[in-house]
Design a protein around this motif. Structure first.
Motif, mmCIF file in Angstrom:
data_model
loop_
_atom_site.group_PDB
_atom_site.id
_atom_site.type_symbol
_atom_site.label_atom_id
_atom_site.label_comp_id
_atom_site.label_asym_id
_atom_site.label_seq_id
_atom_site.Cartn_x
_atom_site.Cartn_y
_atom_site.Cartn_z
ATOM 1 N N ILE A 293 -12.618 -24.906 -3.172
ATOM 2 C CA ILE A 293 -11.413 -25.049 -3.986
ATOM 3 C C ILE A 293 -10.749 -23.679 -4.026
ATOM 4 N N ALA A 294 -9.428 -23.626 -3.848
ATOM 5 C CA ALA A 294 -8.747 -22.338 -3.732
ATOM 6 C C ALA A 294 -7.411 -22.381 -4.461
ATOM 7 N N THR A 295 -7.098 -21.276 -5.156
ATOM 8 C CA THR A 295 -5.832 -21.189 -5.881
ATOM 9 C C THR A 295 -5.302 -19.762 -5.848
ATOM 10 N N ARG A 296 -4.086 -19.608 -6.362
ATOM 11 C CA ARG A 296 -3.560 -18.284 -6.639
ATOM 12 C C ARG A 296 -4.353 -17.668 -7.791
ATOM 13 N N ASP A 297 -4.251 -16.370 -7.946
ATOM 14 C CA ASP A 297 -4.891 -15.691 -9.079
ATOM 15 C C ASP A 297 -3.976 -15.813 -10.286
ATOM 16 N N GLU A 298 -3.958 -17.015 -10.830
ATOM 17 C CA GLU A 298 -3.091 -17.342 -11.950
ATOM 18 C C GLU A 298 -3.972 -17.897 -13.057
ATOM 19 N N GLU A 299 -3.862 -17.356 -14.250
ATOM 20 C CA GLU A 299 -4.822 -17.652 -15.322
ATOM 21 C C GLU A 299 -4.960 -19.143 -15.598
ATOM 22 N N ARG A 300 -3.846 -19.871 -15.640
ATOM 23 C CA ARG A 300 -3.930 -21.288 -15.987
ATOM 24 C C ARG A 300 -4.694 -22.074 -14.922
ATOM 25 N N LEU A 301 -4.685 -21.605 -13.677
ATOM 26 C CA LEU A 301 -5.431 -22.254 -12.612
ATOM 27 C C LEU A 301 -6.890 -21.821 -12.623
ATOM 28 N N VAL A 302 -7.121 -20.522 -12.688
ATOM 29 C CA VAL A 302 -8.486 -19.990 -12.622
ATOM 30 C C VAL A 302 -9.314 -20.474 -13.807
ATOM 31 N N ALA A 303 -8.694 -20.597 -14.969
ATOM 32 C CA ALA A 303 -9.428 -21.018 -16.165
ATOM 33 C C ALA A 303 -9.997 -22.423 -16.032
ATOM 34 N N GLU A 304 -9.438 -23.231 -15.111
ATOM 35 C CA GLU A 304 -9.902 -24.603 -14.971
ATOM 36 C C GLU A 304 -10.955 -24.783 -13.887
ATOM 37 N N PHE A 305 -11.284 -23.731 -13.148
ATOM 38 C CA PHE A 305 -12.389 -23.834 -12.191
ATOM 39 C C PHE A 305 -13.685 -24.084 -12.978
ATOM 40 N N PRO A 306 -14.384 -25.177 -12.720
ATOM 41 C CA PRO A 306 -15.676 -25.357 -13.388
ATOM 42 C C PRO A 306 -16.821 -24.714 -12.616
ATOM 43 N N SER A 307 -16.575 -24.357 -11.368
ATOM 44 C CA SER A 307 -17.624 -23.843 -10.489
ATOM 45 C C SER A 307 -17.694 -22.318 -10.554
ATOM 46 N N ARG A 308 -18.716 -21.772 -9.966
ATOM 47 C CA ARG A 308 -18.948 -20.336 -10.041
ATOM 48 C C ARG A 308 -17.985 -19.566 -9.139
ATOM 49 N N LEU A 309 -17.585 -18.392 -9.617
ATOM 50 C CA LEU A 309 -16.756 -17.457 -8.865
ATOM 51 C C LEU A 309 -17.480 -16.123 -8.860
ATOM 52 N N PHE A 310 -17.668 -15.546 -7.685
ATOM 53 C CA PHE A 310 -18.343 -14.249 -7.594
ATOM 54 C C PHE A 310 -17.335 -13.158 -7.311
ATOM 55 N N GLY A 311 -17.555 -12.009 -7.926
ATOM 56 C CA GLY A 311 -16.685 -10.861 -7.713
ATOM 57 C C GLY A 311 -17.397 -9.585 -8.090
ATOM 58 N N LEU A 312 -16.642 -8.502 -8.170
ATOM 59 C CA LEU A 312 -17.189 -7.219 -8.598
ATOM 60 C C LEU A 312 -17.211 -7.184 -10.125
ATOM 61 N N VAL A 313 -18.379 -6.958 -10.700
ATOM 62 C CA VAL A 313 -18.523 -6.969 -12.157
ATOM 63 C C VAL A 313 -19.314 -5.741 -12.599
ATOM 64 N N PRO A 314 -19.063 -5.251 -13.809
ATOM 65 C CA PRO A 314 -19.806 -4.077 -14.297
ATOM 66 C C PRO A 314 -21.265 -4.427 -14.583
ATOM 67 N N THR A 315 -22.141 -3.471 -14.373
ATOM 68 C CA THR A 315 -23.553 -3.638 -14.688
ATOM 69 C C THR A 315 -23.838 -3.007 -16.053
ATOM 70 N N THR A 316 -25.100 -2.993 -16.440
ATOM 71 C CA THR A 316 -25.474 -2.376 -17.723
ATOM 72 C C THR A 316 -25.379 -0.858 -17.674
#
Length: 461
Positions: A293-316
């Motif tokens: 499933i693919a969309t623009r980086d638009e909040e109203r679209l991304v917020a409705e993805f029920p599946s996992r999205l991987f990206g760069l995230v801060p660690t502890t």
């Protein structure tokens, strides 16, 4: 017989089969029996008898021999000349794809949590990144079970965004996929299917426009190519109609076409979806599927993805980053029963395989394979059109891999398919009494297509 003796036995390894535990769970959710959970399954497809299982096997050797005997009954598309497609395609899988996905750090990691990552999150991030480039979007999910689920989920996303109920299917869609979409979206949505023009295979824009005028459409759904393999020239117009009516535009596509065809985002799709099976995943007797499933980086679209999205995230560690879940709080993993939609174990390993395939192919490779399939599809359509009693509809319309064939003789599509099978050829998938969909890919040669044509002519006479 005492009441305790009448109780069904508890399984030694499944605690929930203890009668008291099972009854407590039923009481908690207000169900009278386990049977209520299966009420949606039509009676016509229920077995109504015990499974036909062999006597218990007492050793691993016996079990292995039994399974080999069962598998030997199959004839794979590697053993016969196959022209089957319709959602599960025969493509060349480079050896390096199998080498990578069979590495222990990928193969043995459970798809929900890897416990020890060993690079799996990064591999899936790389897959998402390459898919995003291919689709010309910013956000792509970790794969779900298959393209059928991806389509259903994409349409449910559109429904949650618009708050509307109707879903309009505007292009030819595989009957099995359509059945799964209907199952997946109810009871939240009604699916209206607009028949395509029989002469051109294209969407009926006037009929779509009439449905949209009711003002209750959440999404217009189209496919590129369609189930008939046709690339519909009216795909951009469908986007305009959908958006003018306040609906979203969802397009299912074969990602292998995107080296030669424009991505759905370029002609107005809000959400693109499909199956990554063509990207380096073996057919595996009808399996080997995973959905994107693919969309623009638009909040109203991304917020409705029920599946996992991987990206760069801060660690502890302050200032340190790694690969991991983005907006994890969206998912049913975090929200449990309060999730917008449940998504469990993903087909993550197939995503890694598709990522390896895309990295190997690169832009030039994707273009070359697309051009090859387009050329072979055009040749096959021309070759079969010269057979008396065989009609290849839709004129010079562009087709990719799949294409429709109609028979005008006395034999039905099922009979012709059986005749081809007797001669060592897997023929087209029947889509009507005298209609079938054939498929060619880069693994076929001109000689293969000529053999099909010669054999088909012999059968239809």
């Amino acid at each position: 017989m005492t009441s305790s003796q009448a109780q069904p036995p508890a399984h030694p390894y499944i605690p929930n089969t203890v009668p008291a535990v099972r009854q407590a769970m039923l009481d908690e959710i207000g169900a009278a029996s386990v049977e209520e959970f299966y009420a949606d399954i039509p009676d016509a497809i229920r077995l109504h008898r015990p499974l036909d299982l062999p006597a218990p096997l007492t050793s691993e050797a016996e079990l292995g021999r039994h399974m080999e005997e069962l598998l030997a009954r199959n004839t794979s598309t590697r053993q016969a000349l196959s022209f089957l497609g319709s959602g599960c395609y025969q493509h060349h899988v480079p050896a390096v794809v199998d080498e990578i996905v069979n590495r222990g750090e990928f193969l043995t990691a459970y798809a929900g949590e890897p416990y020890e990552d060993h690079g799996r999150f990064q591999a899936l991030w790389e897959y998402q990144s390459m898919m995003a480039e291919l689709l010309d979007v910013e956000v792509v999910n970790v794969p779900v079970y298959d393209g059928f689920q991806a389509a259903g989920t994409a349409l449910r996303m559109a429904g949650r965004i618009t708050g509307r109920r109707r879903l309009v299917v505007a292009t030819a869609t595989d009957a099995d996929k359509l059945s799964r979409i209907r199952d997946y979206v109810r009871p939240d949505h009604d699916v209206s299917v607009v028949p395509v023009d029989r002469e051109t295979g294209r969407a009926d824009l006037d009929a779509v426009r009439e449905l949209l005028a009711r003002g209750d459409t959440a999404a217009v759904y189209a496919e590129s190519p369609s189930a008939a393999g046709l690339v519909d020239e009216s795909l951009p117009e469908l986007a305009e109609l959908a958006h003018a009516a306040g609906a979203l535009y969802v397009v299912g596509c074969n990602p292998l076409t995107l080296g030669v065809l424009a991505p759905p985002s370029s002609y107005g799709a809000d959400i693109a979806c499909g199956d990554i099976q063509p990207l380096g995943i073996h057919q595996s007797f009808g399996g080997g599927n995973a959905g994107f499933i693919a969309t623009r980086d638009e909040e109203r679209l991304v917020a409705e993805f029920p599946s996992r999205l991987f990206g760069l995230v801060p660690t502890t560690v302050d200032g340190e980053y790694g690969f991991g879940d983005v907006a994890y709080e969206r998912t049913s993993f975090a929200r449990r029963e309060e999730g917008k939609e449940w998504v469990g174990t993903a087909a993550a390993l197939h995503g890694i395989g598709a990522g390896v395939y895309l990295a190997l192919m690169g832009p030039q490779g994707m273009r070359e394979i697309g051009e090859t399939i387009l050329a072979l599809t055009a040749y096959a359509r021309r070759r079969l059109a010269h057979i008396p009693g065989v009609d290849v509809p839709f004129g010079e319309a562009l087709h990719f891999a799949d294409f429709t064939v109609r028979y005008s003789g006395a034999r039905t599509a099922a009979e012709i398919r059986a005749g081809l099978k007797e001669r060592g050829i897997f023929g087209g998938v029947p889509t009507g009494e005298r209609e079938a969909v054939y498929c060619v890919t880069e693994v076929h040669t001109k000689a293969d297509i000529d053999r099909l044509a010669t054999t088909l002519e012999e059968i239809v006479k």
